[in-house]
Design a protein around this motif. Structure first.
Motif, PDB file in Angstrom:
ATOM      1  N   ALA A  44     -11.039   0.020   4.588  1.00 29.13           N
ATOM      2  CA  ALA A  44     -11.275  -0.043   3.143  1.00 29.13           C
ATOM      3  C   ALA A  44     -11.871   1.271   2.625  1.00 29.13           C
ATOM      4  O   ALA A  44     -11.512   1.730   1.537  1.00 29.13           O
ATOM      5  CB  ALA A  44     -12.217  -1.203   2.812  1.00 29.13           C
ATOM      6  N   ILE A  45     -12.770   1.890   3.401  1.00 31.66           N
ATOM      7  CA  ILE A  45     -13.359   3.158   2.964  1.00 31.66           C
ATOM      8  C   ILE A  45     -12.303   4.251   2.898  1.00 31.66           C
ATOM      9  O   ILE A  45     -12.210   5.003   1.919  1.00 31.66           O
ATOM     10  CB  ILE A  45     -14.513   3.567   3.897  1.00 31.66           C
ATOM     11  N   ILE A  46     -11.456   4.344   3.928  1.00 33.83           N
ATOM     12  CA  ILE A  46     -10.453   5.413   3.954  1.00 33.83           C
ATOM     13  C   ILE A  46      -9.403   5.190   2.872  1.00 33.83           C
ATOM     14  O   ILE A  46      -9.129   6.077   2.048  1.00 33.83           O
ATOM     15  CB  ILE A  46      -9.793   5.507   5.342  1.00 33.83           C
ATOM     16  N   VAL A  47      -8.810   3.988   2.850  1.00 31.96           N
ATOM     17  CA  VAL A  47      -7.775   3.699   1.853  1.00 31.96           C
ATOM     18  C   VAL A  47      -8.369   3.764   0.449  1.00 31.96           C
ATOM     19  O   VAL A  47      -7.760   4.310  -0.478  1.00 31.96           O
ATOM     20  CB  VAL A  47      -7.132   2.323   2.108  1.00 31.96           C
ATOM     21  N   GLY A  48      -9.583   3.217   0.302  1.00 27.24           N
ATOM     22  CA  GLY A  48     -10.204   3.153  -1.014  1.00 27.24           C
ATOM     23  C   GLY A  48     -10.550   4.504  -1.599  1.00 27.24           C
ATOM     24  O   GLY A  48     -10.535   4.680  -2.816  1.00 27.24           O
ATOM     25  N   THR A  49     -10.859   5.487  -0.736  1.00 26.94           N
ATOM     26  CA  THR A  49     -11.178   6.818  -1.240  1.00 26.94           C
ATOM     27  C   THR A  49      -9.932   7.681  -1.395  1.00 26.94           C
ATOM     28  O   THR A  49      -9.877   8.536  -2.280  1.00 26.94           O
ATOM     29  CB  THR A  49     -12.194   7.525  -0.328  1.00 26.94           C
ATOM     30  N   ILE A  50      -8.928   7.479  -0.552  1.00 24.90           N
ATOM     31  CA  ILE A  50      -7.677   8.241  -0.710  1.00 24.90           C
ATOM     32  C   ILE A  50      -6.966   7.819  -1.990  1.00 24.90           C
ATOM     33  O   ILE A  50      -6.576   8.655  -2.809  1.00 24.90           O
ATOM     34  CB  ILE A  50      -6.740   8.035   0.500  1.00 24.90           C
ATOM     35  N   VAL A  51      -6.780   6.514  -2.145  1.00 29.75           N
ATOM     36  CA  VAL A  51      -6.024   6.006  -3.301  1.00 29.75           C
ATOM     37  C   VAL A  51      -6.972   5.945  -4.494  1.00 29.75           C
ATOM     38  O   VAL A  51      -7.628   4.938  -4.745  1.00 29.75           O
ATOM     39  CB  VAL A  51      -5.426   4.618  -3.009  1.00 29.75           C
ATOM     40  N   GLY A  52      -7.056   7.033  -5.204  1.00 32.12           N
ATOM     41  CA  GLY A  52      -7.863   7.077  -6.418  1.00 32.12           C
ATOM     42  C   GLY A  52      -6.954   6.974  -7.628  1.00 32.12           C
ATOM     43  O   GLY A  52      -6.025   6.179  -7.660  1.00 32.12           O
ATOM     44  N   SER A  53      -7.187   7.831  -8.595  1.00 32.11           N
ATOM     45  CA  SER A  53      -6.360   7.795  -9.801  1.00 32.11           C
ATOM     46  C   SER A  53      -5.103   8.640  -9.666  1.00 32.11           C
ATOM     47  O   SER A  53      -4.165   8.484 -10.444  1.00 32.11           O
ATOM     48  CB  SER A  53      -7.179   8.304 -10.993  1.00 32.11           C
ATOM     49  N   GLY A  54      -5.056   9.533  -8.675  1.00 30.33           N
ATOM     50  CA  GLY A  54      -3.978  10.500  -8.589  1.00 30.33           C
ATOM     51  C   GLY A  54      -2.589   9.906  -8.560  1.00 30.33           C
ATOM     52  O   GLY A  54      -1.709  10.305  -9.322  1.00 30.33           O
ATOM     53  N   SER A 266      -4.955   3.325   8.403  1.00 28.56           N
ATOM     54  CA  SER A 266      -5.056   3.684   6.989  1.00 28.56           C
ATOM     55  C   SER A 266      -4.021   4.710   6.550  1.00 28.56           C
ATOM     56  O   SER A 266      -3.359   4.535   5.519  1.00 28.56           O
ATOM     57  CB  SER A 266      -6.459   4.224   6.683  1.00 28.56           C
ATOM     58  N   ILE A 267      -3.882   5.800   7.303  1.00 26.36           N
ATOM     59  CA  ILE A 267      -3.014   6.897   6.857  1.00 26.36           C
ATOM     60  C   ILE A 267      -1.553   6.455   6.759  1.00 26.36           C
ATOM     61  O   ILE A 267      -0.895   6.714   5.738  1.00 26.36           O
ATOM     62  CB  ILE A 267      -3.158   8.133   7.765  1.00 26.36           C
ATOM     63  N   PRO A 268      -0.987   5.773   7.771  1.00 23.60           N
ATOM     64  CA  PRO A 268       0.394   5.303   7.614  1.00 23.60           C
ATOM     65  C   PRO A 268       0.551   4.319   6.453  1.00 23.60           C
ATOM     66  O   PRO A 268       1.582   4.347   5.758  1.00 23.60           O
ATOM     67  CB  PRO A 268       0.692   4.628   8.964  1.00 23.60           C
ATOM     68  N   VAL A 269      -0.441   3.443   6.222  1.00 26.11           N
ATOM     69  CA  VAL A 269      -0.354   2.498   5.109  1.00 26.11           C
ATOM     70  C   VAL A 269      -0.308   3.253   3.784  1.00 26.11           C
ATOM     71  O   VAL A 269       0.534   2.979   2.916  1.00 26.11           O
ATOM     72  CB  VAL A 269      -1.555   1.518   5.135  1.00 26.11           C
ATOM     73  N   VAL A 270      -1.208   4.223   3.612  1.00 25.24           N
ATOM     74  CA  VAL A 270      -1.241   4.993   2.366  1.00 25.24           C
ATOM     75  C   VAL A 270       0.052   5.787   2.191  1.00 25.24           C
ATOM     76  O   VAL A 270       0.627   5.824   1.096  1.00 25.24           O
ATOM     77  CB  VAL A 270      -2.460   5.943   2.350  1.00 25.24           C
ATOM     78  N   THR A 271       0.532   6.409   3.266  1.00 28.10           N
ATOM     79  CA  THR A 271       1.770   7.191   3.180  1.00 28.10           C
ATOM     80  C   THR A 271       2.938   6.316   2.752  1.00 28.10           C
ATOM     81  O   THR A 271       3.724   6.693   1.867  1.00 28.10           O
ATOM     82  CB  THR A 271       2.079   7.857   4.531  1.00 28.10           C
ATOM     83  N   GLY A 272       3.054   5.138   3.366  1.00 28.93           N
ATOM     84  CA  GLY A 272       4.129   4.212   2.993  1.00 28.93           C
ATOM     85  C   GLY A 272       4.038   3.786   1.542  1.00 28.93           C
ATOM     86  O   GLY A 272       5.046   3.777   0.816  1.00 28.93           O
ATOM     87  N   PHE A 273       2.844   3.458   1.086  1.00 27.13           N
ATOM     88  CA  PHE A 273       2.649   3.065  -0.316  1.00 27.13           C
ATOM     89  C   PHE A 273       2.999   4.218  -1.262  1.00 27.13           C
ATOM     90  O   PHE A 273       3.651   4.017  -2.283  1.00 27.13           O
ATOM     91  CB  PHE A 273       1.211   2.603  -0.549  1.00 27.13           C
ATOM     92  N   TYR A 274       2.554   5.425  -0.921  1.00 27.90           N
ATOM     93  CA  TYR A 274       2.814   6.570  -1.792  1.00 27.90           C
ATOM     94  C   TYR A 274       4.314   6.828  -1.957  1.00 27.90           C
ATOM     95  O   TYR A 274       4.801   7.080  -3.069  1.00 27.90           O
ATOM     96  CB  TYR A 274       2.134   7.825  -1.230  1.00 27.90           C
ATOM     97  N   ILE A 275       5.041   6.791  -0.857  1.00 27.88           N
ATOM     98  CA  ILE A 275       6.486   7.042  -0.931  1.00 27.88           C
ATOM     99  C   ILE A 275       7.177   5.954  -1.748  1.00 27.88           C
ATOM    100  O   ILE A 275       8.005   6.243  -2.628  1.00 27.88           O
ATOM    101  CB  ILE A 275       7.083   7.129   0.488  1.00 27.88           C
ATOM    102  N   LEU A 276       6.845   4.695  -1.478  1.00 25.38           N
ATOM    103  CA  LEU A 276       7.489   3.584  -2.185  1.00 25.38           C
ATOM    104  C   LEU A 276       7.135   3.588  -3.672  1.00 25.38           C
ATOM    105  O   LEU A 276       7.976   3.262  -4.516  1.00 25.38           O
ATOM    106  CB  LEU A 276       7.083   2.256  -1.537  1.00 25.38           C
ATOM    107  N   VAL A 277       5.901   3.947  -4.013  1.00 23.20           N
ATOM    108  CA  VAL A 277       5.497   4.011  -5.419  1.00 23.20           C
ATOM    109  C   VAL A 277       6.277   5.102  -6.150  1.00 23.20           C
ATOM    110  O   VAL A 277       6.747   4.903  -7.278  1.00 23.20           O
ATOM    111  CB  VAL A 277       3.978   4.240  -5.547  1.00 23.20           C
ATOM    112  N   ASN A 278       6.445   6.253  -5.516  1.00 25.78           N
ATOM    113  CA  ASN A 278       7.221   7.317  -6.149  1.00 25.78           C
ATOM    114  C   ASN A 278       8.678   6.922  -6.328  1.00 25.78           C
ATOM    115  O   ASN A 278       9.296   7.234  -7.351  1.00 25.78           O
ATOM    116  CB  ASN A 278       7.112   8.605  -5.322  1.00 25.78           C
TER     117      ASN A 278
END
Length: 500
Positions: A44-54, A266-278
């Protein structure tokens, strides 16, 4: 800056390590930061701080420099891979140097007190407070936006709401590490839900045949290497936060297992979300519409959700709220460790005897962030620090390589392949060279701000024969803070703290 190092100072009249906490069963606990963070809280700390407003507000930088949809998506994936490579280096550092403080602790251990202090100084005076202030302001802007849909948000209420957000989260962190962890988990889930809504909408749109943006996906791609470097630079900073769990290493349950597992999840989860969101954005918005938007997720919601479009600004605000909580956790531990090492005033190294939280460090971090809210130059200040942030990571991983040479036989619970830190250092070197070429002024100003720590280090740390009146004053202030916040220095500290 150790304020009670000479004999005869008031600090001796009231020992700072004398208090412990006794529960109802009569058991006495050592006053120290407690290990309250497991795997879920770490993720939660890693995902929560990476996924901000950007990812909600401005993912257009990658598209702008790369020139095409296909190239931008590949760069988002590449940024995730590079972040994972860097995070793997931090798993070795975090399990080898088992103290909180992340980059400051690693740089100090590798290169000594002076170099460690310079990076602590720039984190103290600019990077941490301005980052917290910007996140708080972004939260306030998106919370207020639904009430002012057709005009700019009023400035004073926005800043007051940002200040209230900072104070509320500081109170939560002072009261309980468990409360702070619950806030982090809840708001991380909220921001992932927001991303999931965008992704599901995109999947439906894609299935309905809205694939115009993906036809000739690489058409218009830039043929300049410098553009790809800048695009990568823009995307890479959307992953900022992958090292934040290392700021609280001493509070992780079984860090040799939970630290690397949290990172690898955390990193693979965020990467997957970022690509799919774009991809989802491109099913609704054309590349031109994305480049023209100041808040892509909000534009996306206005086109797709109609009367319910207000939900996206609220989700962006929730994302900022959770991200700010993670930043407060990390920054307070940074100042706490600095105080414990004698690089910052003693009162920052105190722990509340009831809640086992670094209350003085939390309040100090909050005050610095609040001060940044009164200036209109806060965004300008952080632009000067982008180069320094890359330099900090570069020095940390370079330290890993140096420690491999200096301490080859030391026990390392996790030892990554040598090509991983070498490749990451080379990539960071490229990211350092590009700004020096294209934004030399900002880089030089950042270096100048960091160099102001040199006289501070000499006066505060190296100068041992300070006037007795000054020592008495600072020691008296430390005792006052102890009494105000029922706080003492921790009873047990890791051996590495004594490193000289």
């Amino acid at each position: 800056m150790t304020m009670a190092e000479n004999e005869g100072t008031p600090a001796e009249k009231e020992p700072m390590n004398s208090n412990t906490n006794t529960d109802s069963s009569g058991r006495t606990d050592a006053v120290t930061l407690k290990k309250e963070m497991g795997l879920l809280q770490g993720v939660a700390i890693i995902v929560g701080t990476i996924v901000g407003s950007g990812i909600f507000v401005s993912p257009k930088g990658v598209l702008q420099y790369s020139g095409s949809v296909g190239a931008s998506l590949m760069l988002w994936a590449a940024c995730g891979v590079v972040s994972l490579v860097g995070a793997m280096c931090y798993t070795e550092l975090g399990t080898f140097i088992l103290i909180s403080g992340a980059d400051y602790a690693y740089i100090r251990h590798s290169f000594g007190n002076f170099v460690g202090f310079l990076f602590l100084w720039v984190l103290l005076v600019i990077i941490t407070p301005t980052s917290n202030a910007i996140i708080a302001l972004t939260f306030a802007n998106y919370m207020i936006q639904p009430f002012f849909p057709h005009c700019p948000n009023p400035e004073i209420p926005t800043r007051l709401l940002a200040a209230a957000c900072l104070c509320l989260l500081t109170f939560v962190n002072c009261a309980s590490v468990k409360w702070a962890n619950k806030v982090q988990v809840f708001f991380t889930a909220a921001k992932l839900l927001a991303l999931a809504i965008i992704i599901i909408t995109g999947i439906v749109r894609f299935a309905m045949g809205h694939t115009e943006s993906f036809e000739n996906a690489f058409e218009g791609s830039s043929d300049l290497a410098g553009d790809y470097g800048l695009a990568f630079f823009s995307g890479f900073f959307s992953y900022t936060g992958w090292n934040y769990l290392n700021f609280v290493t001493e509070e992780i349950k079984n860090p040799n297992k939970n630290l690397p597992r949290s990172i690898w999840i955390s990193i693979p989860v965020v990467t997957g979300f970022y690509i799919l969101v774009n991809i989802a954005y491109f099913t609704v918005l054309s590349p031109a519409e994305m480049l023209a938007s100041d808040a892509v997720a909000v534009t996306f919601a206005e086109k797709m959700f109609g009367i319910m479009a207000w939900i996206m600004p609220v989700f962006v605000a929730c994302s900022c709220f959770g991200g700010l909580n993670g930043c407060i956790i990390a920054s307070s531990r940074l100042f706490f460790i600095g105080g414990r090492n004698g690089h910052l005033p003693d009162f920052l190294s105190l722990i509340n005897t009831k809640h086992f939280t670094p209350v003085p460090a939390l309040l100090f971090s909050c005050i610095l962030s609040l001060l940044m809210l009164v200036t209109t130059d806060v965004y300008t200040l952080i632009s000067y620090m982008t180069f320094i942030e890359v330099l900090i990571v570069f020095m940390s991983v370079t330290g890993l390589l140096y420690l491999r040479y200096r301490e080859p036989n030391a026990v390392r619970p996790i030892k990554v392949s040598l090509w991983i830190p070498i490749s990451f250092v080379l990539m960071c070197f490229v990211l350092l060279v590009l700004p020096l070429i294209f934004e030399a002024k900002e880089c030089l100003i950042g270096i100048l701000i960091m160099s102001t720590g040199i006289p501070v280090y000499w006066l505060g740390v190296l100068w041992k024969r300070k006037p007795k009146s000054f020592l008495n004053l600072t020691a008296s202030f430390t005792i006052l803070v102890q009494k105000m916040f029922m706080a003492v220095q921790e009873d047990e500290t890791p051996a590495e703290v004594k490193f000289e």
